[in-house]
Design a protein around this motif. Sequence first.
Motif, PDB file in Angstrom:
ATOM      1  N   VAL A  81     -21.372 -11.272  32.922  1.00 60.71           N
ATOM      2  CA  VAL A  81     -19.983 -11.243  32.460  1.00 60.71           C
ATOM      3  C   VAL A  81     -19.627  -9.868  31.890  1.00 60.71           C
ATOM      4  O   VAL A  81     -20.501  -9.026  31.663  1.00 60.71           O
ATOM      5  N   TYR A  82     -18.335  -9.687  31.634  1.00 53.82           N
ATOM      6  CA  TYR A  82     -17.861  -8.449  31.012  1.00 53.82           C
ATOM      7  C   TYR A  82     -18.168  -8.466  29.520  1.00 53.82           C
ATOM      8  O   TYR A  82     -18.318  -9.539  28.927  1.00 53.82           O
ATOM      9  N   PRO A  83     -18.254  -7.263  28.899  1.00 54.48           N
ATOM     10  CA  PRO A  83     -18.467  -7.206  27.452  1.00 54.48           C
ATOM     11  C   PRO A  83     -17.380  -8.043  26.748  1.00 54.48           C
ATOM     12  O   PRO A  83     -16.249  -8.114  27.199  1.00 54.48           O
ATOM     13  N   VAL A  88     -25.297 -15.373  24.510  1.00 56.49           N
ATOM     14  CA  VAL A  88     -26.654 -15.716  24.939  1.00 56.49           C
ATOM     15  C   VAL A  88     -26.884 -17.227  24.876  1.00 56.49           C
ATOM     16  O   VAL A  88     -27.523 -17.795  25.752  1.00 56.49           O
ATOM     17  N   SER A  89     -26.312 -17.894  23.863  1.00 49.93           N
ATOM     18  CA  SER A  89     -26.513 -19.344  23.742  1.00 49.93           C
ATOM     19  C   SER A  89     -25.864 -20.106  24.902  1.00 49.93           C
ATOM     20  O   SER A  89     -26.246 -21.233  25.193  1.00 49.93           O
ATOM     21  N   GLN A  90     -24.873 -19.486  25.570  1.00 51.08           N
ATOM     22  CA  GLN A  90     -24.220 -20.094  26.723  1.00 51.08           C
ATOM     23  C   GLN A  90     -24.808 -19.583  28.044  1.00 51.08           C
ATOM     24  O   GLN A  90     -24.305 -19.906  29.117  1.00 51.08           O
ATOM     25  N   GLY A  91     -25.827 -18.731  27.956  1.00 52.50           N
ATOM     26  CA  GLY A  91     -26.469 -18.225  29.166  1.00 52.50           C
ATOM     27  C   GLY A  91     -25.697 -17.124  29.864  1.00 52.50           C
ATOM     28  O   GLY A  91     -25.872 -16.902  31.059  1.00 52.50           O
ATOM     29  N   THR A  92     -24.810 -16.438  29.119  1.00 52.51           N
ATOM     30  CA  THR A  92     -24.074 -15.332  29.715  1.00 52.51           C
ATOM     31  C   THR A  92     -24.594 -14.014  29.155  1.00 52.51           C
ATOM     32  O   THR A  92     -24.984 -13.934  27.993  1.00 52.51           O
ATOM     33  N   ILE A  93     -24.609 -12.995  29.995  1.00 53.29           N
ATOM     34  CA  ILE A  93     -25.132 -11.684  29.613  1.00 53.29           C
ATOM     35  C   ILE A  93     -24.132 -10.608  30.041  1.00 53.29           C
ATOM     36  O   ILE A  93     -23.582 -10.665  31.144  1.00 53.29           O
ATOM     37  N   SER A  94     -23.895  -9.658  29.150  1.00 53.16           N
ATOM     38  CA  SER A  94     -22.943  -8.582  29.424  1.00 53.16           C
ATOM     39  C   SER A  94     -23.513  -7.592  30.432  1.00 53.16           C
ATOM     40  O   SER A  94     -24.697  -7.259  30.400  1.00 53.16           O
ATOM     41  N   VAL A  95     -22.626  -7.103  31.286  1.00 53.75           N
ATOM     42  CA  VAL A  95     -22.999  -6.049  32.229  1.00 53.75           C
ATOM     43  C   VAL A  95     -23.297  -4.757  31.476  1.00 53.75           C
ATOM     44  O   VAL A  95     -23.912  -3.848  32.018  1.00 53.75           O
ATOM     45  N   LEU A  96     -22.901  -4.686  30.205  1.00 50.22           N
ATOM     46  CA  LEU A  96     -23.141  -3.489  29.400  1.00 50.22           C
ATOM     47  C   LEU A  96     -24.417  -3.629  28.567  1.00 50.22           C
ATOM     48  O   LEU A  96     -24.543  -3.074  27.492  1.00 50.22           O
ATOM     49  N   GLY A 100     -28.100  -6.458  32.347  1.00 52.86           N
ATOM     50  CA  GLY A 100     -26.860  -6.664  33.085  1.00 52.86           C
ATOM     51  C   GLY A 100     -26.548  -5.513  34.017  1.00 52.86           C
ATOM     52  O   GLY A 100     -26.184  -5.714  35.185  1.00 52.86           O
ATOM     53  N   ALA A 101     -26.707  -4.291  33.513  1.00 47.90           N
ATOM     54  CA  ALA A 101     -26.453  -3.106  34.348  1.00 47.90           C
ATOM     55  C   ALA A 101     -27.457  -3.019  35.493  1.00 47.90           C
ATOM     56  O   ALA A 101     -27.118  -2.551  36.588  1.00 47.90           O
ATOM     57  N   ALA A 102     -28.687  -3.477  35.260  1.00 44.10           N
ATOM     58  CA  ALA A 102     -29.699  -3.458  36.324  1.00 44.10           C
ATOM     59  C   ALA A 102     -29.388  -4.497  37.398  1.00 44.10           C
ATOM     60  O   ALA A 102     -29.605  -4.254  38.586  1.00 44.10           O
ATOM     61  N   LEU A 103     -28.858  -5.652  36.994  1.00 42.26           N
ATOM     62  CA  LEU A 103     -28.603  -6.737  37.949  1.00 42.26           C
ATOM     63  C   LEU A 103     -27.427  -6.475  38.880  1.00 42.26           C
ATOM     64  O   LEU A 103     -27.485  -6.840  40.062  1.00 42.26           O
ATOM     65  N   ILE A 104     -26.364  -5.857  38.383  1.00 47.10           N
ATOM     66  CA  ILE A 104     -25.139  -5.717  39.180  1.00 47.10           C
ATOM     67  C   ILE A 104     -25.426  -4.977  40.488  1.00 47.10           C
ATOM     68  O   ILE A 104     -26.082  -3.943  40.498  1.00 47.10           O
ATOM     69  N   GLY A 105     -24.990  -5.572  41.585  1.00 50.30           N
ATOM     70  CA  GLY A 105     -25.141  -4.934  42.893  1.00 50.30           C
ATOM     71  C   GLY A 105     -26.423  -5.257  43.636  1.00 50.30           C
ATOM     72  O   GLY A 105     -26.527  -4.972  44.823  1.00 50.30           O
ATOM     73  N   LEU A 106     -27.400  -5.845  42.937  1.00 46.50           N
ATOM     74  CA  LEU A 106     -28.630  -6.238  43.629  1.00 46.50           C
ATOM     75  C   LEU A 106     -28.371  -7.480  44.476  1.00 46.50           C
ATOM     76  O   LEU A 106     -27.392  -8.191  44.277  1.00 46.50           O
ATOM     77  N   SER A 107     -29.272  -7.750  45.385  1.00 48.85           N
ATOM     78  CA  SER A 107     -29.224  -8.965  46.192  1.00 48.85           C
ATOM     79  C   SER A 107     -30.507  -9.745  45.976  1.00 48.85           C
ATOM     80  O   SER A 107     -31.521  -9.184  45.548  1.00 48.85           O
ATOM     81  N   ALA A 108     -30.463 -11.033  46.278  1.00 50.27           N
ATOM     82  CA  ALA A 108     -31.640 -11.886  46.142  1.00 50.27           C
ATOM     83  C   ALA A 108     -32.821 -11.242  46.868  1.00 50.27           C
ATOM     84  O   ALA A 108     -32.681 -10.764  47.991  1.00 50.27           O
TER      85      ALA A 108
END
Length: 133
Positions: A81-83, A88-96, A100-108
């Motif tokens: 998600v966006y900043p 964390v308790s809801q399982g969401t992580i910021s792209v910042l 988060g920055a490492a995950l964006i754009g990767l593929s399975a």
Amino acid sequence: MSDFRPELPPIAMIRADAEKLSRIANSSAGAFAQTAEFLAREIDRAQVIEESQRLPGLVTMGSRVTFRDDVTAAVRTVRLVYPGEADVSQGTISVLTPIGAALIGLSAGQSIEWETVSGGRRSLTVLAVEAVN
């Protein structure tokens, strides 16, 4: 910083994500300098695609991602998600965040390695991606 230069996997970003993330990286350069710089580098090296070119398994904003920490072998599922939307308790992580920055754009199936603020190394592998609207 060391001379550590991992080989980075090819990544792709949807144009709308890349444009918004570029603005976020630029505006966050002071408060989150290292992560904002990492995110900006990821945007710069990404193949920018249109939403219609998106293939299943691509990590985009809002995706639910299952990944393995290659150092600890821990497996986590998070939604990217966006900043300001991260909880964390809801399982969401910021792209910042570094993860988060490492995950964006990767593929399975892809892995990425990067250097932490403290000079250590982190590595993760994307195991599954689910698009969430």
